[in-house]
Design an enzyme around this catalytic site. Structure first.
Site, PDB file in Angstrom:
ATOM      1  N   LYS A  75      45.417   4.209 -19.185  1.00 47.93           N
ATOM      2  CA  LYS A  75      44.526   4.950 -20.095  1.00 47.93           C
ATOM      3  C   LYS A  75      43.297   5.286 -19.252  1.00 47.93           C
ATOM      4  O   LYS A  75      42.362   4.504 -19.143  1.00 47.93           O
ATOM      5  CB  LYS A  75      44.167   4.060 -21.290  1.00 47.93           C
ATOM      6  N   SER A 108      31.990  -0.273 -18.250  1.00 51.20           N
ATOM      7  CA  SER A 108      30.672  -0.867 -18.476  1.00 51.20           C
ATOM      8  C   SER A 108      30.812  -2.245 -19.148  1.00 51.20           C
ATOM      9  O   SER A 108      31.851  -2.548 -19.745  1.00 51.20           O
ATOM     10  CB  SER A 108      29.820   0.081 -19.329  1.00 51.20           C
ATOM     11  N   CYS A 144      29.808   1.411  -8.700  1.00 52.80           N
ATOM     12  CA  CYS A 144      29.493   0.038  -9.121  1.00 52.80           C
ATOM     13  C   CYS A 144      29.089  -0.813  -7.922  1.00 52.80           C
ATOM     14  O   CYS A 144      28.594  -1.910  -8.087  1.00 52.80           O
ATOM     15  CB  CYS A 144      30.671  -0.586  -9.828  1.00 52.80           C
ATOM     16  N   GLU A 190      21.510  -1.388 -15.905  1.00 52.40           N
ATOM     17  CA  GLU A 190      22.159  -0.495 -14.940  1.00 52.40           C
ATOM     18  C   GLU A 190      21.768   0.949 -15.258  1.00 52.40           C
ATOM     19  O   GLU A 190      21.867   1.380 -16.403  1.00 52.40           O
ATOM     20  CB  GLU A 190      23.682  -0.661 -15.074  1.00 52.40           C
TER      21      GLU A 190
HETATM   22  P1  NAD Z   1      32.902   3.054 -19.941  1.00 50.86           P
HETATM   23  O1  NAD Z   1      32.771   1.617 -20.269  1.00 50.86           O
HETATM   24  O2  NAD Z   1      32.182   4.049 -20.774  1.00 50.86           O
HETATM   25  O3  NAD Z   1      34.457   3.486 -20.018  1.00 50.86           O
HETATM   26  C1  NAD Z   1      35.462   2.753 -19.357  1.00 50.86           C
HETATM   27  C2  NAD Z   1      36.760   2.915 -20.137  1.00 50.86           C
HETATM   28  O4  NAD Z   1      36.600   2.356 -21.451  1.00 50.86           O
HETATM   29  C3  NAD Z   1      37.181   4.364 -20.336  1.00 50.86           C
HETATM   30  O5  NAD Z   1      38.573   4.474 -20.156  1.00 50.86           O
HETATM   31  C4  NAD Z   1      36.757   4.657 -21.766  1.00 50.86           C
HETATM   32  O6  NAD Z   1      37.584   5.617 -22.392  1.00 50.86           O
HETATM   33  C5  NAD Z   1      36.908   3.312 -22.439  1.00 50.86           C
HETATM   34  N1  NAD Z   1      35.978   3.141 -23.558  1.00 50.86           N
HETATM   35  C6  NAD Z   1      34.744   3.703 -23.712  1.00 50.86           C
HETATM   36  N2  NAD Z   1      34.178   3.307 -24.857  1.00 50.86           N
HETATM   37  C7  NAD Z   1      35.048   2.463 -25.452  1.00 50.86           C
HETATM   38  C8  NAD Z   1      35.020   1.711 -26.675  1.00 50.86           C
HETATM   39  N3  NAD Z   1      33.974   1.750 -27.502  1.00 50.86           N
HETATM   40  N4  NAD Z   1      36.081   0.933 -26.955  1.00 50.86           N
HETATM   41  C9  NAD Z   1      37.132   0.869 -26.127  1.00 50.86           C
HETATM   42  N5  NAD Z   1      37.219   1.573 -24.963  1.00 50.86           N
HETATM   43  C10 NAD Z   1      36.185   2.353 -24.630  1.00 50.86           C
HETATM   44  O7  NAD Z   1      32.533   3.209 -18.400  1.00 50.86           O
HETATM   45  P2  NAD Z   1      32.356   4.551 -17.563  1.00 50.86           P
HETATM   46  O8  NAD Z   1      31.094   5.213 -17.969  1.00 50.86           O
HETATM   47  O9  NAD Z   1      33.606   5.353 -17.561  1.00 50.86           O
HETATM   48  O10 NAD Z   1      32.197   3.945 -16.082  1.00 50.86           O
HETATM   49  C11 NAD Z   1      30.982   3.514 -15.545  1.00 50.86           C
HETATM   50  C12 NAD Z   1      30.812   2.017 -15.683  1.00 50.86           C
HETATM   51  O11 NAD Z   1      31.889   1.348 -15.030  1.00 50.86           O
HETATM   52  C13 NAD Z   1      29.551   1.492 -15.021  1.00 50.86           C
HETATM   53  O12 NAD Z   1      28.987   0.500 -15.841  1.00 50.86           O
HETATM   54  C14 NAD Z   1      30.047   0.896 -13.705  1.00 50.86           C
HETATM   55  O13 NAD Z   1      29.236  -0.107 -13.162  1.00 50.86           O
HETATM   56  C15 NAD Z   1      31.349   0.337 -14.151  1.00 50.86           C
HETATM   57  N6  NAD Z   1      32.250   0.109 -13.029  1.00 50.86           N
HETATM   58  C16 NAD Z   1      32.487  -1.178 -12.663  1.00 50.86           C
HETATM   59  C17 NAD Z   1      33.313  -1.434 -11.600  1.00 50.86           C
HETATM   60  C18 NAD Z   1      33.612  -2.840 -11.212  1.00 50.86           C
HETATM   61  O14 NAD Z   1      34.602  -3.057 -10.536  1.00 50.86           O
HETATM   62  N7  NAD Z   1      32.832  -3.827 -11.613  1.00 50.86           N
HETATM   63  C19 NAD Z   1      33.906  -0.379 -10.894  1.00 50.86           C
HETATM   64  C20 NAD Z   1      33.628   0.923 -11.299  1.00 50.86           C
HETATM   65  C21 NAD Z   1      32.804   1.165 -12.380  1.00 50.86           C
END
Ligand code: NAD
Length: 499
Positions: free
Chosen positions: A174, A227, A282, A384
């Protein structure tokens, strides 16, 4: 008419049937370039059932043959590198060279997965008791799922499905609904590489699709990156439904700069890691912690011209250092954090708000931003930002500097810049963070090591890729065997021991 992106299930493109759609922007222009279907619970259930059936035959394919699919896939991705990088760049906004890095880092996990016959070998003890041998084997879990963020649309899906599929699982991906095209293309290439239909499926969606995965009884494990609040929700909900879950979250990585560091190199490393990919990594370094006033003053004096020399451009411009952020909403969020920093009393040295690229005034661009005199009490420090913003927090001693990342809510990565081996060694051993760089600004571990942060940067206890990845996507079975030898054993009512 707007292009329609499709799901990819059972080896075929499947049109969205829920009637709900998301918009995919070109962040360079601000225009909608495609629409992405948001799957319903029923659509997700169909994909899971397809995967469940496909997994049975796939698990029976011997590991060497499964590895050959990975070898073939690697060659196909390399063949399509240019096209994939462009596709990625115009949905995400990272520059082409960086998009290639995103794909290449994913391919390195595929290379690791090519070694799966060796990784699944298990252990064997001959003669653990009289006529008794003990052996263990790693078996696939069944259907497993990956939920991935927008910022690495190639690397992070490959971290997950590369290892999971090589281990004999079927996979539902997904991907982020913000840049979904590359994940679909990768799944098509896996099919072309010889993967049977239904073993890798891509289903787009939002919370409804994620919840469908988290609660489906046939999904045995969930790997999530995104996140922290969502990571925590995914971890809590998935584990409450009996699943194995690893959920990586947000970050705020610090770069500690010691007075003896090679300052020319530090400036290059900080500018690259704070502003590369518009700060949407990240493992970026959005916080620099110079030790001592003199170090801080010298660092800022050198940073300012380096920042002023940055070229912000369209992501396909080969001369651009970085491109736009992913969405208008994200641009507004980053800009609101800059305002917060000002309101909290940090010293704004360069302000990237309101940046407009000529000819691309509707693009989601933000200029490079530099703050000095940031303090740990400020919310703009604690949270962040995920944009092209570098914050300087001054520290008097190494101890004070090391306390900052150790006490921060996030613990993904950290770096120290110094020529003092002993200081670096102590710092690496004691800092309360999962991944450490010593004179390395973005210490993303190589594929055969493992990736994972601490504290609110990761929920669950098994890292991504490397042998931890194999552990996550397999369950261990241990067999204790004795073959009839003619010798009779007494009836036993006590637990067998090795006495
Ligand atoms: P996000 O949390 O908005 O989305 C991540 C995934 O979750 C997506 O597939 C999205 O569709 C899904 N999602 C979003 N809202 C949701 C909800 N309410 N319920 C269930 N699923 C939901 O993150 P993003 O904006 O796509 O990515 C950026 C974030 O990812 C930053 O916080 C970054 O630090 C983090 N990140 C962390 C790592 C790591 O390995 N620690 C690596 C890359 C990115």
């Amino acid at each position: 008419m707007t292009r329609e992106i499709t799901h990819f299930v059972n080896g075929r493109s499947v049109s969205g049937g829920s009637g709900r759609w998301g918009e995919v922007f070109n962040p360079n222009t601000g225009e909608v370039q495609a629409k992405v279907p948001l799957a319903s619970k029923d659509e997700m259930a169909k994909a899971v059932e397809t995967a469940r059936q496909a997994q049975i035959a796939w698990a029976a394919v011997n590991p060497q043959r499964r590895a050959r699919v990975m070898f073939a896939f690697k060659a196909l991705v390399e063949r399509e590198m240019d096209a994939l990088a462009e596709m990625l760049s115009i949905e995400h906004g990272k520059v082409i060279a960086d998009a290639k890095g995103d794909i290449q880092r994913g391919l390195e996990v595929i290379e690791f997965a090519c070694g799966v016959p060796h990784l699944l070998k298990g252990e064997y003890t001959e003669g653990a008791g009289p006529g008794i041998d003990v052996y263990s084997m790693r078996q696939p879990l069944g259907v497993v799922a990956g939920i991935t963020p927008f910022n690495f649309p190639a690397m992070i899906p490959m971290w997950m499905f590369g290892v999971a599929i090589a281990c004999g699982n079927a996979f539902i991906l997904k991907p982020s609904e913000k840049d979904p095209s590359v994940p679909v293309r990768l799944a098509e290439l896996m099919l072309e590489a010889g993967l049977p239909e239904g073993v890798l499926n891509v289903v787009h969606g939002d919370k409804e699709a994620v919840d469908a995965l988290l609660t489906h009884p046939d999904v045995k494990a969930i790997s999530f990156v995104g996140s922290s609040d969502i990571a925590q929700y995914v971890y809590a909900t998935g584990t409450a439904h009996g699943k194995r879950v690893q959920a990586m979250g947000g970050a705020k990585n610090h770069g500690v700069v010691m007075p003896d560091a090679d300052m020319d190199q530090v400036v290059k490393d900080l500018v690259g890691s704070a502003f590369g990919s518009a700060g949407e990594r990240c493992m970026a370094l959005p916080v620099a912690v110079p030790v001592g006033e003199k170090t801080a003053d010298e660092l800022i004096e050198r940073l300012v011209p380096a920042i002023d020399a940055l070229r912000i451009g369209v992501s396909t411009d080969p001369d651009a250092h970085y491109g736009p952020v992913v969405s208008d909403a994200h641009r507004k969020k980053v800009e609101s954090y800059i305002q917060m920093g000002v309101d909290e009393g940090a010293k704004l040295i360069r302000d990237g708000r309101g940046f407009e690229l000529q000819g691309h005034e509707k693009g989601f661009f933000i200029g490079p931003t530099l703050f000095d005199n940031v303090t740990p009490k400020m919310r703009s420090y604690q949270e962040e930002i995920f944009g092209p913003v570098l914050q300087i927090v001054r520290a008097a001693t190494l101890e004070e500097a090391a306390r900052l990342p150790s006490e921060h809510q996030y613990g993904n990565g950290v770096a120290i810049f110094t020529r003092n081996g002993l200081a670096a060694r102590e710092f690496a051993a004691k800092v309360n963070v999962g991944m450490v760089g010593i004179n390395v600004p973005i210490p993303v571990p190589v594929a055969y090591h493992t990736f994972g942060g601490w504290k609110r940067s990761a929920f669950g206890d098994v890292n991504q890729h490397g042998t931890e990845g194999v552990r996550f996507f397999t369950k261990i079975k241990t067999v204790t065997q004795r073959w009839p030898s003619g010798e009779a054993f007494d009836q036993a009512f006590v637990i067998p021991t090795m006495q």
